[in-house]
Design a protein around this motif. Structure first.
Motif, PDB file in Angstrom:
ATOM      1  N   THR A   1       3.523   0.337  -8.354  1.00  0.00           N
ATOM      2  CA  THR A   1       3.809   1.508  -8.387  1.00  0.00           C
ATOM      3  C   THR A   1       5.186   1.416  -7.900  1.00  0.00           C
ATOM      4  O   THR A   1       5.539   0.865  -6.577  1.00  0.00           O
ATOM      5  N   LEU A   2       6.212   2.061  -8.515  1.00  0.00           N
ATOM      6  CA  LEU A   2       7.692   2.085  -7.977  1.00  0.00           C
ATOM      7  C   LEU A   2       7.748   3.663  -7.675  1.00  0.00           C
ATOM      8  O   LEU A   2       7.784   4.760  -8.426  1.00  0.00           O
ATOM      9  N   GLY A   3       7.751   3.958  -6.339  1.00  0.00           N
ATOM     10  CA  GLY A   3       7.547   5.169  -5.672  1.00  0.00           C
ATOM     11  C   GLY A   3       6.146   5.657  -6.048  1.00  0.00           C
ATOM     12  O   GLY A   3       5.102   5.290  -5.547  1.00  0.00           O
ATOM     13  N   LYS A   4       5.935   6.759  -7.208  1.00  0.00           N
ATOM     14  CA  LYS A   4       4.647   7.251  -7.576  1.00  0.00           C
ATOM     15  C   LYS A   4       4.346   6.918  -9.065  1.00  0.00           C
ATOM     16  O   LYS A   4       3.345   7.109  -9.327  1.00  0.00           O
ATOM     17  N   GLN A   5       5.445   5.972  -9.734  1.00  0.00           N
ATOM     18  CA  GLN A   5       5.243   5.848 -11.013  1.00  0.00           C
ATOM     19  C   GLN A   5       4.512   4.522 -10.966  1.00  0.00           C
ATOM     20  O   GLN A   5       5.032   3.524 -10.712  1.00  0.00           O
ATOM     21  N   PRO A   6       3.399   4.535 -11.840  1.00  0.00           N
ATOM     22  CA  PRO A   6       2.773   3.123 -12.036  1.00  0.00           C
ATOM     23  C   PRO A   6       3.348   2.553 -13.407  1.00  0.00           C
ATOM     24  O   PRO A   6       3.888   3.127 -14.283  1.00  0.00           O
ATOM     25  N   ILE A   7       3.782   1.078 -13.137  1.00  0.00           N
ATOM     26  CA  ILE A   7       4.524   0.398 -14.274  1.00  0.00           C
ATOM     27  C   ILE A   7       3.820  -0.771 -14.641  1.00  0.00           C
ATOM     28  O   ILE A   7       3.170  -1.558 -13.638  1.00  0.00           O
ATOM     29  N   ASN A   8       3.780  -1.165 -15.787  1.00  0.00           N
ATOM     30  CA  ASN A   8       3.051  -2.361 -16.372  1.00  0.00           C
ATOM     31  C   ASN A   8       4.132  -3.297 -16.664  1.00  0.00           C
ATOM     32  O   ASN A   8       4.855  -3.016 -17.582  1.00  0.00           O
ATOM     33  N   VAL A   9       4.423  -4.484 -16.138  1.00  0.00           N
ATOM     34  CA  VAL A   9       5.399  -5.645 -16.499  1.00  0.00           C
ATOM     35  C   VAL A   9       4.773  -6.758 -17.108  1.00  0.00           C
ATOM     36  O   VAL A   9       3.626  -7.045 -16.147  1.00  0.00           O
ATOM     37  N   SER A  10       4.980  -7.361 -18.242  1.00  0.00           N
ATOM     38  CA  SER A  10       4.289  -8.392 -18.419  1.00  0.00           C
ATOM     39  C   SER A  10       5.561  -9.656 -19.212  1.00  0.00           C
ATOM     40  O   SER A  10       6.391  -8.928 -19.677  1.00  0.00           O
ATOM     41  N   LEU A  11       5.043 -10.673 -19.439  1.00  0.00           N
ATOM     42  CA  LEU A  11       5.951 -11.858 -20.135  1.00  0.00           C
ATOM     43  C   LEU A  11       4.948 -12.637 -20.762  1.00  0.00           C
ATOM     44  O   LEU A  11       4.233 -13.371 -20.023  1.00  0.00           O
TER      45      LEU A  11
ATOM     46  N   GLY B   1     -12.556   4.144 -22.692  1.00  0.00           N
ATOM     47  CA  GLY B   1     -12.136   4.922 -23.857  1.00  0.00           C
ATOM     48  C   GLY B   1     -12.049   6.638 -23.482  1.00  0.00           C
ATOM     49  O   GLY B   1     -11.477   7.401 -24.418  1.00  0.00           O
ATOM     50  N   VAL B   2     -12.250   7.096 -22.244  1.00  0.00           N
ATOM     51  CA  VAL B   2     -12.178   8.442 -22.231  1.00  0.00           C
ATOM     52  C   VAL B   2     -11.243   9.041 -21.187  1.00  0.00           C
ATOM     53  O   VAL B   2     -10.361   9.850 -21.325  1.00  0.00           O
ATOM     54  N   VAL B   3     -11.350   8.366 -19.874  1.00  0.00           N
ATOM     55  CA  VAL B   3     -10.522   9.220 -18.681  1.00  0.00           C
ATOM     56  C   VAL B   3      -9.907   7.936 -18.090  1.00  0.00           C
ATOM     57  O   VAL B   3     -10.511   7.002 -17.595  1.00  0.00           O
ATOM     58  N   ALA B   4      -8.567   8.252 -17.653  1.00  0.00           N
ATOM     59  CA  ALA B   4      -7.893   7.179 -16.547  1.00  0.00           C
ATOM     60  C   ALA B   4      -7.372   7.896 -15.133  1.00  0.00           C
ATOM     61  O   ALA B   4      -6.574   7.499 -14.845  1.00  0.00           O
ATOM     62  N   ALA B   5      -8.087   8.860 -14.743  1.00  0.00           N
ATOM     63  CA  ALA B   5      -7.820   9.659 -13.628  1.00  0.00           C
ATOM     64  C   ALA B   5      -7.783   8.554 -12.484  1.00  0.00           C
ATOM     65  O   ALA B   5      -6.673   8.503 -11.692  1.00  0.00           O
ATOM     66  N   GLU B   6      -8.829   7.604 -12.291  1.00  0.00           N
ATOM     67  CA  GLU B   6      -8.962   6.732 -11.162  1.00  0.00           C
ATOM     68  C   GLU B   6      -7.772   5.621 -11.305  1.00  0.00           C
ATOM     69  O   GLU B   6      -7.378   5.068 -10.224  1.00  0.00           O
ATOM     70  N   ALA B   7      -7.207   5.468 -12.242  1.00  0.00           N
ATOM     71  CA  ALA B   7      -6.028   4.599 -12.343  1.00  0.00           C
ATOM     72  C   ALA B   7      -4.738   4.889 -11.658  1.00  0.00           C
ATOM     73  O   ALA B   7      -4.002   4.105 -11.337  1.00  0.00           O
ATOM     74  N   ALA B   8      -4.606   6.209 -11.237  1.00  0.00           N
ATOM     75  CA  ALA B   8      -3.398   6.485 -10.554  1.00  0.00           C
ATOM     76  C   ALA B   8      -3.815   6.399  -8.980  1.00  0.00           C
ATOM     77  O   ALA B   8      -2.673   6.513  -8.166  1.00  0.00           O
ATOM     78  N   GLY B   9      -4.705   5.735  -8.498  1.00  0.00           N
ATOM     79  CA  GLY B   9      -5.063   5.611  -6.867  1.00  0.00           C
ATOM     80  C   GLY B   9      -4.109   4.256  -6.779  1.00  0.00           C
ATOM     81  O   GLY B   9      -3.420   3.677  -7.390  1.00  0.00           O
ATOM     82  N   PRO B  10      -4.311   3.949  -5.256  1.00  0.00           N
ATOM     83  CA  PRO B  10      -3.329   2.935  -4.774  1.00  0.00           C
ATOM     84  C   PRO B  10      -3.963   1.609  -4.933  1.00  0.00           C
ATOM     85  O   PRO B  10      -3.384   0.593  -4.796  1.00  0.00           O
TER      86      PRO B  10
END
Length: 343
Positions: free
Chosen positions: A298-308, A61-70
């Motif tokens: 990631t598309l380029g540098k943009q993280p994307i979440n896709v679901s169905l 619930g606090v920080v999401a910095a690591e989520a930008a990693g590879p």
């Protein structure tokens, strides 16, 4: 009661036709007399709640910095917390085929042959209030394409208008806007929670809006351990202002969610949206059963979440003693994730 109201409305409009043109009667009947809101109330507000926002695994619930990693697996796991400190811009399409626009007591020819479409745009923004608290805001803006109809009138040989059935069509527009704010304490460990107010205000006419201002409390809890992200959201809203001719709003939402994360950013998800309309004199419960699959990449540098997701509506609300909602709801989502920097 609803059936008598609908039938009496039609009768009143037919009598009124002796004093006005058929076009005028049609407009009055479609826009101000017949209350189509139950058809849309079972979908937009409730379906709009089904949203997931990325977060940091260790302190959800606090920080999401690591989520930008590879690491796609870590990013996928981070994308399943609804109260994370992450900017998110999701677009979510919910389609319910097999929907009937009105009870047969109103339109004997109505069939389960229409599609209810709701596209939710739900921007999420976190605000750090202090080292101990973060405010996470989410505003749901639903774009609705709903089954609709206008009454048809014809003229007798004497030139008097009379009701001659319904002209079925669709109507499109923005539904009630629903902002929510969650106050999230800074916690260490696997569990986090948030609480705060939720508000909904009318932004359109029948059948796209309830015509009421509503508010109430919202609570969410999230537990993250290993590949699992499990939790739930609950709220209840009551109307306190708005159109006096529209029915009061008193509805509850419960959304449990279970996510199991797989390699390379893939995940399995169960996230039904259970709702109860306490003002419905027939059956106001909606209980879907189903699941879905998604992937974060990631598309380029943009993280994307896709679901169905696909959900079978095992219990459906009744309007005039009839179930109008289709059997299945298909939920498709594309979500752009913008992790915040750790300070």
């Amino acid at each position: 009661m609803l059936r008598r109201f609908l039938l009496s409305t039609i009768a009143v409009s037919a009598l009124a036709g002796t004093c006005s043109t058929a076009q005028e009667i049609s407009e009055v009947e479609a826009q101000s007399r017949f209350d189509y809101s139950p058809l849309t109330e079972t979908e937009p507000d409730e379906i709009a709640q089904a949203q997931q926002i990325a977060s940091e695994d260790k302190a959800p619930g606090v920080v999401a910095a690591e989520a930008a990693g590879p690491d796609q697996a870590a990013l996928a796991k981070a994308a399943q917390n609804p109260i994370a400190s992450m900017i998110s811009i999701p677009f979510q399409w919910n389609a319910t085929p097999g929907t009937q626009w009105a009870p047969n007591s109103v339109d004997p020819d109505a069939k389960h042959d229409r599609v209810m479409n709701v596209v939710n745009v739900q921007p999420v923004f976190p605000f750090k209030l202090s080292d101990d608290w973060t405010l996470v805001t989410r505003t749901i803006v639903p774009f609705i394409n709903a089954p609709f109809a206008k009454p048809k009138f014809d003229l007798t040989p004497a030139g008097e208008p009379y009701f001659d059935g319904w002209r079925e069509k669709y109507t499109f527009g923005v539904g009630d806007v629903n902002p929510t704010g969650f106050f999230v304490p800074t916690l260490e460990g696997d569990f986090t929670f948030g609480f705060g107010p939720t508000l909904s205000f009318p932004s359109n006419k029948i059948p796209l809006s309830t015509g009421k201002w509503t508010a109430g409390p919202a609570l969410v809890g999230v537990y993250t351990k290993g590949p699992w992200v499990v939790g739930g959201l609950v709220n209840n809203m009551w109307s306190f202002a708005g159109d006096d001719d529209r029915k009061d709003v008193n509805k509850m939402l419960i959304q449990p969610f279970i996510n199991y994360n797989l390699p390379e950013g893939w995940y399995l998800s169960v996230s039904p949206i259970i709702t109860a309309d306490w003002e419905n004199e027939d059956n106001g419960w909606t209980v879907p059963v189903g699941a879905g699959v998604g992937r974060v990449f990631t598309l380029g540098k943009q993280p994307i979440n896709v679901s169905l997701h696909a959900y079978y509506n095992a219990i459906k609300p009744e309007i005039g003693g009839e179930e109008l909602m289709g059997d299945w709801t298909i939920r498709t989502q594309v979500q752009f994730l913008i992790p915040t920097a750790k300070k």
